[in-house]
Design a protein around this motif. Structure first.
Motif, PDB file in Angstrom:
ATOM      1  N   ALA A 245       0.730  -1.332   0.159  1.00 50.07           N
ATOM      2  CA  ALA A 245       0.106  -0.035   0.113  1.00 50.07           C
ATOM      3  C   ALA A 245       0.854   1.266   0.178  1.00 50.07           C
ATOM      4  O   ALA A 245       1.737   1.221   0.778  1.00 50.07           O
ATOM      5  CB  ALA A 245      -1.062   0.005   1.327  1.00 50.07           C
ATOM      6  N   ILE A 246       0.376   2.092  -0.883  1.00 49.09           N
ATOM      7  CA  ILE A 246       1.014   3.389  -0.875  1.00 49.09           C
ATOM      8  C   ILE A 246       0.335   4.243   0.478  1.00 49.09           C
ATOM      9  O   ILE A 246       0.852   4.984   1.236  1.00 49.09           O
ATOM     10  CB  ILE A 246       0.892   4.336  -2.020  1.00 49.09           C
ATOM     11  N   THR A 247      -1.063   4.071   0.500  1.00 48.42           N
ATOM     12  CA  THR A 247      -1.835   4.739   1.329  1.00 48.42           C
ATOM     13  C   THR A 247      -2.702   3.566   1.970  1.00 48.42           C
ATOM     14  O   THR A 247      -3.447   2.946   1.243  1.00 48.42           O
ATOM     15  CB  THR A 247      -2.703   5.764   0.792  1.00 48.42           C
ATOM     16  N   MET A 248      -2.703   3.225   3.303  1.00 41.15           N
ATOM     17  CA  MET A 248      -3.532   1.987   3.569  1.00 41.15           C
ATOM     18  C   MET A 248      -4.777   2.446   3.501  1.00 41.15           C
ATOM     19  O   MET A 248      -5.321   3.693   3.912  1.00 41.15           O
ATOM     20  CB  MET A 248      -3.057   1.548   4.920  1.00 41.15           C
ATOM     21  N   ALA A 249      -6.016   1.433   3.335  1.00 43.31           N
ATOM     22  CA  ALA A 249      -7.331   1.603   3.362  1.00 43.31           C
ATOM     23  C   ALA A 249      -7.787   0.763   4.570  1.00 43.31           C
ATOM     24  O   ALA A 249      -7.289  -0.022   5.024  1.00 43.31           O
ATOM     25  CB  ALA A 249      -7.941   0.841   2.013  1.00 43.31           C
TER      26      ALA A 249
ATOM     27  N   GLN B  39      -7.400  -3.259   7.992  1.00 41.99           N
ATOM     28  CA  GLN B  39      -6.278  -2.388   7.261  1.00 41.99           C
ATOM     29  C   GLN B  39      -5.818  -3.219   6.028  1.00 41.99           C
ATOM     30  O   GLN B  39      -5.453  -4.244   6.219  1.00 41.99           O
ATOM     31  CB  GLN B  39      -5.040  -1.937   8.216  1.00 41.99           C
TER      32      GLN B  39
ATOM     33  N   LYS C 258      -7.217   2.725  -4.347  1.00 37.50           N
ATOM     34  CA  LYS C 258      -5.984   3.745  -4.551  1.00 37.50           C
ATOM     35  C   LYS C 258      -5.004   3.107  -5.220  1.00 37.50           C
ATOM     36  O   LYS C 258      -4.518   1.711  -5.058  1.00 37.50           O
ATOM     37  CB  LYS C 258      -5.624   4.758  -3.591  1.00 37.50           C
TER      38      LYS C 258
ATOM     39  N   PHE D 207      -1.292   1.389  -5.745  1.00 39.31           N
ATOM     40  CA  PHE D 207      -0.283   0.944  -4.824  1.00 39.31           C
ATOM     41  C   PHE D 207       0.691   0.432  -5.621  1.00 39.31           C
ATOM     42  O   PHE D 207       0.785   0.249  -6.958  1.00 39.31           O
ATOM     43  CB  PHE D 207      -1.141  -0.289  -4.208  1.00 39.31           C
TER      44      PHE D 207
END
Length: 363
Positions: free
Chosen positions: A174-178, A186, A221, A223
Protein backbone atom coordinates in the motif's frame (compact mmCIF):
# COMPACT_ATOMS: atom_id res chain seq x y z
CA UNK A 1 -47.10 -49.70 -28.99
CA UNK A 2 -43.44 -49.20 -28.13
CA UNK A 3 -42.32 -51.93 -25.77
CA UNK A 4 -38.86 -52.19 -24.18
CA UNK A 5 -37.19 -55.55 -24.67
CA UNK A 6 -35.77 -57.32 -21.60
CA UNK A 7 -32.27 -57.16 -23.14
CA UNK A 8 -32.57 -53.37 -23.42
CA UNK A 9 -33.70 -52.84 -19.83
CA UNK A 10 -30.25 -52.90 -18.08
CA UNK A 11 -28.80 -50.50 -20.66
CA UNK A 12 -31.73 -48.10 -20.37
CA UNK A 13 -31.55 -48.17 -16.56
CA UNK A 14 -27.86 -47.30 -16.81
CA UNK A 15 -28.81 -44.51 -19.20
CA UNK A 16 -31.31 -43.43 -16.54
CA UNK A 17 -28.38 -42.62 -14.24
CA UNK A 18 -27.23 -40.05 -16.80
CA UNK A 19 -30.74 -38.61 -16.94
CA UNK A 20 -30.73 -38.44 -13.14
CA UNK A 21 -27.45 -36.51 -13.22
CA UNK A 22 -28.94 -33.83 -15.48
CA UNK A 23 -32.16 -33.75 -13.44
CA UNK A 24 -30.11 -33.20 -10.27
CA UNK A 25 -27.98 -30.45 -11.83
CA UNK A 26 -31.02 -28.62 -13.21
CA UNK A 27 -33.16 -28.85 -10.06
CA UNK A 28 -30.37 -27.91 -7.64
CA UNK A 29 -28.40 -25.49 -9.81
CA UNK A 30 -31.13 -23.73 -11.79
CA UNK A 31 -34.22 -24.13 -9.62
CA UNK A 32 -32.22 -23.95 -6.31
CA UNK A 33 -34.09 -26.93 -4.85
CA UNK A 34 -32.62 -28.82 -1.89
CA UNK A 35 -32.83 -32.54 -2.65
CA UNK A 36 -32.72 -34.72 0.46
CA UNK A 37 -30.79 -36.90 0.06
CA UNK A 38 -28.95 -35.31 -2.85
CA UNK A 39 -28.63 -38.65 -4.67
CA UNK A 40 -32.34 -39.53 -4.50
CA UNK A 41 -32.92 -39.05 -8.27
CA UNK A 42 -30.22 -41.61 -9.05
CA UNK A 43 -32.63 -44.15 -7.55
CA UNK A 44 -35.92 -42.65 -8.73
CA UNK A 45 -35.14 -42.28 -12.46
CA UNK A 46 -33.83 -45.84 -13.09
CA UNK A 47 -36.67 -47.11 -10.88
CA UNK A 48 -39.24 -45.34 -13.09
CA UNK A 49 -37.79 -47.12 -16.13
CA UNK A 50 -37.87 -50.49 -14.35
CA UNK A 51 -41.41 -50.01 -13.03
CA UNK A 52 -42.57 -48.91 -16.45
CA UNK A 53 -41.16 -52.14 -17.91
CA UNK A 54 -42.88 -54.40 -15.37
CA UNK A 55 -46.13 -52.50 -14.75
CA UNK A 56 -46.80 -50.99 -18.19
CA UNK A 57 -44.82 -53.15 -20.63
CA UNK A 58 -46.68 -51.94 -23.73
CA UNK A 59 -45.99 -48.27 -22.88
CA UNK A 60 -42.52 -48.74 -21.33
CA UNK A 61 -40.78 -47.15 -24.32
CA UNK A 62 -42.96 -44.06 -24.03
CA UNK A 63 -42.10 -43.79 -20.34
CA UNK A 64 -38.39 -43.83 -21.10
CA UNK A 65 -38.71 -41.25 -23.89
CA UNK A 66 -40.81 -39.01 -21.63
CA UNK A 67 -38.16 -39.21 -18.91
CA UNK A 68 -35.47 -38.32 -21.44
CA UNK A 69 -37.40 -35.39 -22.92
CA UNK A 70 -38.11 -34.04 -19.42
CA UNK A 71 -34.43 -33.07 -19.13
CA UNK A 72 -34.75 -30.64 -22.02
CA UNK A 73 -38.15 -29.36 -20.90
CA UNK A 74 -36.86 -28.61 -17.38
CA UNK A 75 -33.74 -26.95 -18.78
CA UNK A 76 -35.72 -24.68 -21.10
CA UNK A 77 -38.19 -23.75 -18.34
CA UNK A 78 -35.30 -22.92 -16.00
CA UNK A 79 -33.60 -20.86 -18.71
CA UNK A 80 -36.74 -18.82 -19.39
CA UNK A 81 -37.44 -18.43 -15.65
CA UNK A 82 -33.98 -17.13 -14.84
CA UNK A 83 -34.02 -14.88 -17.89
CA UNK A 84 -37.27 -13.22 -16.84
CA UNK A 85 -36.09 -12.84 -13.23
CA UNK A 86 -32.79 -11.36 -14.37
CA UNK A 87 -34.51 -8.85 -16.64
CA UNK A 88 -36.90 -7.73 -13.90
CA UNK A 89 -33.99 -7.28 -11.47
CA UNK A 90 -32.03 -5.37 -14.11
CA UNK A 91 -34.98 -3.04 -14.74
CA UNK A 92 -35.35 -2.34 -11.01
CA UNK A 93 -31.64 -1.67 -10.60
CA UNK A 94 -31.42 0.50 -13.72
CA UNK A 95 -34.46 2.51 -12.67
CA UNK A 96 -33.08 2.98 -9.18
CA UNK A 97 -29.67 4.13 -10.42
CA UNK A 98 -31.23 6.16 -13.26
CA UNK A 99 -29.33 4.29 -15.96
CA UNK A 100 -30.28 3.78 -19.58
CA UNK A 101 -32.88 1.04 -19.99
CA UNK A 102 -32.22 0.21 -23.65
CA UNK A 103 -29.65 -2.52 -22.87
CA UNK A 104 -32.03 -4.15 -20.43
CA UNK A 105 -34.80 -3.92 -23.01
CA UNK A 106 -32.59 -5.67 -25.57
CA UNK A 107 -31.91 -8.47 -23.10
CA UNK A 108 -35.63 -8.85 -22.53
CA UNK A 109 -36.20 -8.97 -26.28
CA UNK A 110 -33.59 -11.73 -26.56
CA UNK A 111 -35.34 -13.87 -23.95
CA UNK A 112 -38.69 -13.24 -25.67
CA UNK A 113 -37.28 -14.32 -29.05
CA UNK A 114 -35.89 -17.52 -27.52
CA UNK A 115 -39.32 -18.24 -26.06
CA UNK A 116 -40.91 -17.69 -29.49
CA UNK A 117 -38.30 -19.98 -31.05
CA UNK A 118 -39.21 -22.68 -28.55
CA UNK A 119 -42.89 -22.40 -29.50
CA UNK A 120 -42.29 -22.59 -33.26
CA UNK A 121 -39.15 -24.76 -33.41
CA UNK A 122 -39.96 -27.11 -30.56
CA UNK A 123 -37.01 -29.23 -29.47
CA UNK A 124 -34.75 -27.63 -32.10
CA UNK A 125 -34.66 -24.52 -29.94
CA UNK A 126 -32.25 -26.50 -27.74
CA UNK A 127 -29.62 -25.90 -30.43
CA UNK A 128 -30.19 -22.15 -30.16
CA UNK A 129 -29.75 -22.28 -26.38
CA UNK A 130 -26.54 -24.31 -26.68
CA UNK A 131 -25.26 -21.92 -29.35
CA UNK A 132 -26.02 -18.88 -27.20
CA UNK A 133 -24.36 -20.48 -24.17
CA UNK A 134 -21.19 -21.14 -26.17
CA UNK A 135 -21.19 -17.64 -27.69
CA UNK A 136 -21.73 -16.06 -24.26
CA UNK A 137 -18.80 -17.98 -22.81
CA UNK A 138 -16.42 -16.76 -25.52
CA UNK A 139 -17.68 -13.20 -25.95
CA UNK A 140 -15.05 -10.59 -25.08
CA UNK A 141 -14.99 -9.73 -21.39
CA UNK A 142 -12.23 -8.69 -19.06
CA UNK A 143 -12.23 -12.09 -17.36
CA UNK A 144 -12.18 -14.07 -20.62
CA UNK A 145 -9.42 -11.90 -22.04
CA UNK A 146 -7.47 -12.14 -18.78
CA UNK A 147 -7.29 -15.94 -18.85
CA UNK A 148 -6.73 -16.04 -22.63
CA UNK A 149 -3.68 -13.79 -22.45
CA UNK A 150 -2.51 -15.38 -19.19
CA UNK A 151 -2.13 -18.70 -21.00
CA UNK A 152 -0.12 -17.05 -23.79
CA UNK A 153 2.01 -14.53 -21.91
CA UNK A 154 5.08 -15.36 -19.88
CA UNK A 155 5.43 -13.81 -16.43
CA UNK A 156 7.93 -10.93 -16.47
CA UNK A 157 10.12 -9.74 -13.65
CA UNK A 158 8.97 -6.30 -12.59
CA UNK A 159 12.43 -4.77 -12.93
CA UNK A 160 12.81 -5.91 -16.55
CA UNK A 161 9.20 -5.78 -17.74
CA UNK A 162 8.89 -4.72 -21.39
CA UNK A 163 6.62 -1.85 -22.39
CA UNK A 164 3.19 -2.86 -23.64
CA UNK A 165 0.93 -5.71 -22.63
CA UNK A 166 2.62 -7.71 -19.89
CA UNK A 167 2.03 -10.21 -17.11
CA UNK A 168 3.61 -9.63 -13.71
CA UNK A 169 3.31 -11.34 -10.36
CA UNK A 170 4.02 -10.26 -6.80
CA UNK A 171 2.56 -8.96 -3.55
CA UNK A 172 0.73 -5.67 -3.15
CA UNK A 173 2.22 -2.89 -1.02
CA UNK A 174 0.00 0.00 0.00
CA UNK A 175 1.02 3.57 -0.71
CA UNK A 176 -1.90 4.72 1.42
CA UNK A 177 -3.55 2.13 3.65
CA UNK A 178 -7.32 1.62 3.38
CA UNK A 179 -9.68 0.51 6.14
CA UNK A 180 -12.63 -1.74 5.26
CA UNK A 181 -15.99 -0.36 6.45
CA UNK A 182 -17.49 -3.45 8.13
CA UNK A 183 -14.57 -5.20 9.84
CA UNK A 184 -12.17 -2.19 9.98
CA UNK A 185 -9.45 -4.30 8.37
CA UNK A 186 -6.34 -2.41 7.26
CA UNK A 187 -5.61 -3.36 3.66
CA UNK A 188 -4.32 -2.20 0.30
CA UNK A 189 -7.81 -1.99 -1.26
CA UNK A 190 -11.30 -3.38 -0.73
CA UNK A 191 -14.68 -3.90 -2.33
CA UNK A 192 -17.69 -3.71 -0.02
CA UNK A 193 -21.10 -4.92 -1.16
CA UNK A 194 -24.58 -5.06 0.35
CA UNK A 195 -27.15 -7.49 -1.05
CA UNK A 196 -30.87 -7.56 -0.47
CA UNK A 197 -32.08 -11.04 0.54
CA UNK A 198 -35.37 -12.39 -0.71
CA UNK A 199 -36.67 -15.62 0.82
CA UNK A 200 -39.34 -17.87 -0.65
CA UNK A 201 -40.78 -20.95 1.05
CA UNK A 202 -42.23 -23.77 -1.04
CA UNK A 203 -45.06 -26.13 -0.13
CA UNK A 204 -42.62 -28.57 1.50
CA UNK A 205 -41.25 -25.93 3.86
CA UNK A 206 -37.93 -25.50 2.02
CA UNK A 207 -36.58 -21.95 1.93
CA UNK A 208 -35.01 -20.55 -1.22
CA UNK A 209 -32.83 -17.43 -0.93
CA UNK A 210 -32.00 -15.02 -3.72
CA UNK A 211 -29.66 -12.05 -3.53
CA UNK A 212 -29.74 -8.69 -5.29
CA UNK A 213 -26.86 -6.26 -4.96
CA UNK A 214 -28.05 -2.84 -3.82
CA UNK A 215 -24.75 -1.19 -2.93
CA UNK A 216 -21.11 -1.52 -4.03
CA UNK A 217 -18.26 0.52 -2.59
CA UNK A 218 -14.76 0.27 -4.07
CA UNK A 219 -11.72 1.77 -2.40
CA UNK A 220 -8.72 1.04 -4.60
CA UNK A 221 -6.07 3.76 -4.63
CA UNK A 222 -2.77 3.38 -6.47
CA UNK A 223 -0.46 0.84 -4.87
CA UNK A 224 2.85 -0.93 -5.52
CA UNK A 225 3.35 -4.49 -6.70
CA UNK A 226 6.60 -6.06 -5.53
CA UNK A 227 8.54 -9.15 -6.50
CA UNK A 228 12.13 -10.17 -5.76
CA UNK A 229 13.43 -7.85 -8.51
CA UNK A 230 11.71 -4.60 -7.56
CA UNK A 231 8.37 -2.81 -7.51
CA UNK A 232 6.05 -0.99 -9.91
CA UNK A 233 3.20 1.45 -9.30
CA UNK A 234 -0.26 0.19 -10.20
CA UNK A 235 -2.78 2.73 -11.45
CA UNK A 236 -6.07 1.21 -10.33
CA UNK A 237 -8.44 2.95 -12.72
CA UNK A 238 -10.48 0.26 -14.58
CA UNK A 239 -8.74 -2.50 -12.62
CA UNK A 240 -10.96 -5.61 -12.44
CA UNK A 241 -10.84 -8.02 -9.52
CA UNK A 242 -11.02 -11.55 -10.93
CA UNK A 243 -11.88 -14.64 -8.85
CA UNK A 244 -11.45 -12.93 -5.50
CA UNK A 245 -13.46 -14.63 -2.75
CA UNK A 246 -15.09 -12.63 0.06
CA UNK A 247 -12.80 -12.43 3.06
CA UNK A 248 -15.82 -11.60 5.21
CA UNK A 249 -19.51 -12.37 4.77
CA UNK A 250 -22.47 -12.07 7.12
CA UNK A 251 -26.25 -11.89 6.90
CA UNK A 252 -28.32 -9.63 9.13
CA UNK A 253 -32.06 -9.44 8.65
CA UNK A 254 -32.75 -8.98 4.96
CA UNK A 255 -29.21 -7.86 4.12
CA UNK A 256 -25.99 -9.68 3.25
CA UNK A 257 -22.69 -7.85 3.79
CA UNK A 258 -19.47 -8.90 2.07
CA UNK A 259 -15.93 -7.58 1.92
CA UNK A 260 -13.32 -8.42 -0.70
CA UNK A 261 -9.86 -7.58 0.62
CA UNK A 262 -6.55 -7.02 -1.19
CA UNK A 263 -3.89 -7.46 1.50
CA UNK A 264 -0.09 -7.38 1.48
CA UNK A 265 0.33 -11.14 2.03
CA UNK A 266 -1.49 -12.68 -0.92
CA UNK A 267 0.51 -13.20 -4.10
CA UNK A 268 -1.41 -11.91 -7.11
CA UNK A 269 -0.98 -12.08 -10.85
CA UNK A 270 -1.72 -9.01 -12.97
CA UNK A 271 -2.09 -8.41 -16.71
CA UNK A 272 -2.10 -4.89 -18.09
CA UNK A 273 0.03 -2.35 -19.88
CA UNK A 274 3.51 -1.37 -18.72
CA UNK A 275 4.01 2.28 -19.58
CA UNK A 276 6.64 4.96 -19.07
CA UNK A 277 5.34 7.98 -17.17
CA UNK A 278 8.11 10.49 -16.75
CA UNK A 279 11.09 8.64 -15.33
CA UNK A 280 9.03 5.84 -13.80
CA UNK A 281 7.34 2.73 -15.13
CA UNK A 282 3.68 2.27 -14.24
CA UNK A 283 1.16 -0.51 -14.81
CA UNK A 284 -2.29 0.46 -16.08
CA UNK A 285 -5.32 -0.37 -18.23
CA UNK A 286 -4.43 -1.42 -21.78
CA UNK A 287 -6.63 0.64 -24.12
CA UNK A 288 -5.72 -1.48 -27.16
CA UNK A 289 -6.49 -4.90 -25.67
CA UNK A 290 -9.21 -3.55 -23.35
CA UNK A 291 -7.63 -5.46 -20.50
CA UNK A 292 -6.53 -4.79 -16.95
CA UNK A 293 -7.11 -7.41 -14.27
CA UNK A 294 -5.66 -9.14 -11.25
CA UNK A 295 -6.35 -12.51 -9.68
CA UNK A 296 -4.88 -14.48 -6.76
CA UNK A 297 -1.99 -16.57 -8.09
CA UNK A 298 -3.31 -19.66 -6.31
CA UNK A 299 -6.64 -19.39 -8.18
CA UNK A 300 -4.89 -18.88 -11.53
CA UNK A 301 -2.70 -21.95 -11.00
CA UNK A 302 -5.76 -23.98 -10.01
CA UNK A 303 -7.65 -22.85 -13.13
CA UNK A 304 -4.71 -23.79 -15.37
CA UNK A 305 -4.38 -27.19 -13.69
CA UNK A 306 -8.04 -28.13 -14.18
CA UNK A 307 -8.57 -26.50 -17.57
CA UNK A 308 -7.86 -29.74 -19.56
CA UNK A 309 -10.44 -31.60 -17.44
CA UNK A 310 -12.94 -28.79 -17.99
CA UNK A 311 -12.40 -28.94 -21.75
CA UNK A 312 -12.95 -32.71 -21.72
CA UNK A 313 -16.16 -32.25 -19.71
CA UNK A 314 -17.45 -29.63 -22.16
CA UNK A 315 -16.53 -31.90 -25.08
CA UNK A 316 -18.40 -34.79 -23.48
CA UNK A 317 -21.51 -32.65 -22.92
CA UNK A 318 -21.41 -31.43 -26.52
CA UNK A 319 -21.14 -35.03 -27.74
CA UNK A 320 -24.15 -35.96 -25.61
CA UNK A 321 -26.04 -32.98 -27.04
CA UNK A 322 -25.16 -33.99 -30.62
CA UNK A 323 -26.21 -37.59 -30.02
CA UNK A 324 -29.46 -36.37 -28.49
CA UNK A 325 -30.02 -34.10 -31.49
CA UNK A 326 -29.42 -37.05 -33.80
CA UNK A 327 -32.03 -39.06 -31.92
CA UNK A 328 -34.54 -36.22 -32.22
CA UNK A 329 -34.11 -35.63 -35.96
CA UNK A 330 -33.78 -39.28 -37.02
CA UNK A 331 -37.07 -40.80 -38.24
CA UNK A 332 -37.93 -43.89 -36.19
CA UNK A 333 -40.68 -46.45 -36.32
CA UNK A 334 -41.61 -48.80 -33.50
CA UNK A 335 -43.02 -52.23 -34.26
CA UNK A 336 -43.55 -54.02 -30.97
CA UNK A 337 -40.12 -54.30 -29.38
CA UNK A 338 -38.39 -53.51 -32.70
CA UNK A 339 -37.14 -49.96 -33.30
CA UNK A 340 -36.26 -49.07 -36.90
CA UNK A 341 -34.13 -46.05 -37.88
CA UNK A 342 -34.80 -44.58 -41.32
CA UNK A 343 -32.75 -42.23 -43.47
CA UNK A 344 -32.84 -38.57 -42.49
CA UNK A 345 -34.70 -36.26 -44.88
CA UNK A 346 -33.54 -32.88 -43.65
CA UNK A 347 -35.75 -30.77 -45.91
CA UNK A 348 -38.87 -32.64 -44.87
CA UNK A 349 -37.78 -32.84 -41.22
CA UNK A 350 -37.26 -29.08 -40.80
CA UNK A 351 -40.36 -28.11 -42.74
CA UNK A 352 -42.69 -29.16 -39.90
CA UNK A 353 -42.90 -28.68 -36.17
CA UNK A 354 -40.28 -30.93 -34.53
CA UNK A 355 -42.72 -31.83 -31.77
CA UNK A 356 -44.68 -33.80 -34.37
CA UNK A 357 -41.74 -36.20 -34.49
CA UNK A 358 -42.77 -37.71 -31.16
CA UNK A 359 -46.32 -38.25 -32.43
CA UNK A 360 -44.91 -39.92 -35.56
CA UNK A 361 -42.88 -42.23 -33.37
CA UNK A 362 -45.87 -43.27 -31.32
CA UNK A 363 -48.09 -44.09 -34.31
Amino acid sequence: MFEIDIQMLPFLMLFGLGIALFHTLILTGLFNLQLKPSWILFIIDPLIIALGFFLFPKQSGYIFIGLFVSVFVLGIIAFIRHGIQGILNSFREAKKEKKSLWKVALSGLGVFLIFICFIFLGVYSIFIIIFLAIITSILPSNKNRFYFYQRNLSTSKIKSVAMGLAEICGKAKAITMAVSPHTSTQCVAYIYTIDEITEKTDDDGRTDKSYREIKREINAKNFLLQDDSGSIEIQTEKLEWINFSPSFETETGSRRYREYILDEKTEILMIGQAFYEGANTIFRYDETKKLFGMAPLKIVNFANKWRPLKLRAVTTLLCIALISAFIFITPMKADGSKLTFESIKLKERFSKNPLDMINDLFK
